[in-house]
Scaffold this motif. Structure first.
Motif, PDB file in Angstrom:
ATOM      1  N   GLN A   1     -21.265 -10.819  16.660  1.00  0.00           N
ATOM      2  CA  GLN A   1     -22.607 -10.926  16.060  1.00  0.00           C
ATOM      3  C   GLN A   1     -23.387 -12.115  16.637  1.00  0.00           C
ATOM      4  OE1 GLN A   1     -21.008 -10.914  11.870  1.00  0.00           O
ATOM      5  NE2 GLN A   1     -22.326  -9.139  11.622  1.00  0.00           N
TER       6      GLN A   1
ATOM      7  N   HIS B   1     -26.725  -7.048  12.324  1.00  0.00           N
ATOM      8  CA  HIS B   1     -27.572  -6.874  11.124  1.00  0.00           C
ATOM      9  C   HIS B   1     -28.899  -6.230  11.504  1.00  0.00           C
ATOM     10  CE1 HIS B   1     -25.383  -9.796   8.170  1.00  0.00           C
ATOM     11  NE2 HIS B   1     -24.602  -8.874   8.683  1.00  0.00           N
TER      12      HIS B   1
ATOM     13  N   GLU C   1     -18.692  -6.740   0.845  1.00  0.00           N
ATOM     14  CA  GLU C   1     -18.604  -8.021   1.574  1.00  0.00           C
ATOM     15  C   GLU C   1     -20.002  -8.581   1.776  1.00  0.00           C
ATOM     16  OE1 GLU C   1     -19.722  -8.694   4.850  1.00  0.00           O
ATOM     17  OE2 GLU C   1     -18.750 -10.643   5.108  1.00  0.00           O
ATOM     18  N   GLU C   2     -20.954  -7.718   2.109  1.00  0.00           N
ATOM     19  CA  GLU C   2     -22.284  -8.209   2.507  1.00  0.00           C
ATOM     20  C   GLU C   2     -23.105  -8.769   1.347  1.00  0.00           C
ATOM     21  OE1 GLU C   2     -22.326  -7.107   6.732  1.00  0.00           O
ATOM     22  OE2 GLU C   2     -23.146  -8.619   5.404  1.00  0.00           O
TER      23      GLU C   2
ATOM     24  N   ASP D   1     -20.502  -3.585  12.256  1.00  0.00           N
ATOM     25  CA  ASP D   1     -20.271  -4.741  11.377  1.00  0.00           C
ATOM     26  C   ASP D   1     -19.456  -4.308  10.162  1.00  0.00           C
ATOM     27  OD1 ASP D   1     -22.526  -6.983   9.523  1.00  0.00           O
ATOM     28  OD2 ASP D   1     -20.344  -6.846   9.645  1.00  0.00           O
TER      29      ASP D   1
ATOM     30  N   VAL E   1     -25.286  -4.161   5.434  1.00  0.00           N
ATOM     31  CA  VAL E   1     -26.592  -4.704   5.022  1.00  0.00           C
ATOM     32  C   VAL E   1     -27.582  -3.548   5.109  1.00  0.00           C
ATOM     33  CG1 VAL E   1     -26.095  -7.046   5.827  1.00  0.00           C
ATOM     34  CG2 VAL E   1     -27.160  -5.412   7.406  1.00  0.00           C
TER      35      VAL E   1
END
Ligand code: HGY
Ligand code: MN
Ligand code: MN
Length: 423
Positions: free
Chosen positions: A196, A384, A127-128, A93, A86
């Motif tokens: 997360q 994130h 993926e994000e 992540d 992200v």
């Protein structure tokens, strides 16, 4: 209890990957097909090669590193996660899961272990959804859940299509259809990911075994009004798209609360056009990310959101919803969950079964093969964000579970772990 994974090497892999960010010092920003992503791809390919893997890249940029099995005809076990991030995210992540696969490969090599069943370490792309709305692009293409023709329609904020980005990256988007893996061609998929969230840290546990992933939907809302002069347009004659968007947005959080304490709704991205301080906005687009543990809750939340958006139309405003992604709540393989749990037990690691509130490639791969997902603790439950952190020994414990499970599932005898966890 001793472990297998080499903490120093894991740290080197994570820190090495984290050099490839567009925002050094302000977290990890590695958008798919970007120069940073290309650097990370080369780094991963080099480390996979050093670990003895045969490396290939598919038509959309997913990277595979293969350990051949003594019976190469057997469907492989895939192990990995995503390499993209992200904006201004954390270094773990996605990479934690890719590194889990690479470190496992290093361990196979160092222990001279030959699996009967092939193993493929995977680094999945997009993926994000930070560049192309919807995300899970690499895994959805692999599993046939995304029509390759859509690559010419998905566009980033600069208007570049995914197909154009793929071509500029050096691949051929016309070959994307060949990336699809046939049903039965994958024996299982294992993913390690940071939690997360706060649960493992709060309970002082080493490992989470995920038994299900919440349902997830992503919408794009567009509010159209009429541009005008900020100084000369009376308030009663305005068709202000931003005022309309805010009126809608203000109603949305209560919808999630109405659906249930474990439903969540997030507006994370908003575009206000034309974007002049003295111009009445005539176009506003914003994202809505919806999640709930049950399909009934999720579909109800989507319907309520659509009603609120459409209710914003009128008085010169036109409000529309575009459905970009829908993934129902996904149960993961109980058999693989039990195998992961048994290895955590054998390694003397504290563990618990848990749900994932975050989405993962695992929820897509589960449509192709039995899938397991292992969590390691996140400090303060933060993710994130640049503050995202997992201690390397904690990550090593999760990798031990992945490695041990891989070894058993791939049909390799099981020597006892050597020495203590390297500091
Ligand atoms: O949005 C998610 O849950 C994941 O980080 N893509
Ligand atoms: Mn992730
Ligand atoms: Mn993420």
């Amino acid at each position: 209890m001793s472990g297998y994974a080499n903490v120093r090497r894991i740290r080197g892999l994570i820190e090495g990957l984290d050099r490839y960010t567009a925002t050094p010092g302000r977290g990890t920003t590695r958008l798919s097909y970007s120069p940073e992503y290309s650097g990370a791809r080369n780094f991963v390919a080099a480390e996979m090669t050093a670990a003895g893997l045969a490396v290939r890249e598919d038509a959309v940029g997913n990277i595979f590193g293969r350990i051949e099995g003594s019976d190469p005809e057997l469907a492989p076990i895939l192990v990995g996660s995503h390499l993209d991030s992200v904006p201004n995210g954390g270094r773990f992540d996605g990479p934690a899961g890719v590194v889990a696969g690479i470190e496992s490969a290093f361990l196979f090599r160092e222990m001279a272990l030959r699996p009967e069943r092939p193993i493929e370490v995977v680094a999945l792309i997009e993926e994000e959804g930070a560049r192309f709305d919807g995300g899970l692009l690499g895994s959805r293409l692999l599993t046939g859940q995304l029509d390759p023709a859509l690559l010419t329609e998905l566009r980033d904020e600069a208007g570049i299509s995914a197909a154009e980005a793929i071509a500029a990256y050096g691949l051929d988007p016309a070959e994307a259809g060949r990336a699809v893996l046939a049903p039965g061609s994958v024996h299982a998929f294992l993913e390690l990911h940071i939690e997360q969230g706060p649960v493992l840290e709060a309970e002082g546990r080493d490992i989470g075994i995920v038994d299900r992933i919440v349902g997830l939907a992503q919408l794009k809302v567009t509010v159209r009004g009429r541009a005008g002069h900020a100084g000369t347009t009376p308030m009663n004659l305005r068709r202000d798209a931003l005022v309309g968007a805010v009126a809608i947005l203000a109603q949305l959080p209560d919808l999630a609360r109405a659906v249930g304490a474990d439903a969540v709704l997030t507006v994370g991205k908003m575009e206000v056009l034309p974007g002049g301080t003295n111009v009445i906005p005539d176009l506003v687009r914003f994202s809505v990310d919806l999640r709930a543990p049950s399909e009934a809750q999720l579909t109800r939340l989507i319907a309520m959101t659509c009603d609120v958006v459409e209710g914003g139309s009128g008085h010169g405003l036109d409000c529309q919803v575009e459905h970009q992604l829908y993934v129902p709540p996904t149960p993961l393989s109980p058999r693989i969950g039990a195998a992961l749990t048994a290895e955590a037990e054998a390694l003397g690691l504290s563990h618990r079964v848990m749900v994932s509130g975050a989405g993962h490639d695992a929820m897509i791969m589960a449509g192709l093969a039995p899938t397991g997902l292992v969590f390691v603790p996140s400090r303060g439950g933060i993710s994130h964000a640049p503050e995202e952190w997992t201690d390397y020994p904690q990550l090593a414990r999760g990798i031990d579970v992945i490695f041990s499970t891989l070894r058993r599932m791939a049909g390799v005898s099981v020597p006892e772990p050597a020495g203590r966890l390297q500091s």
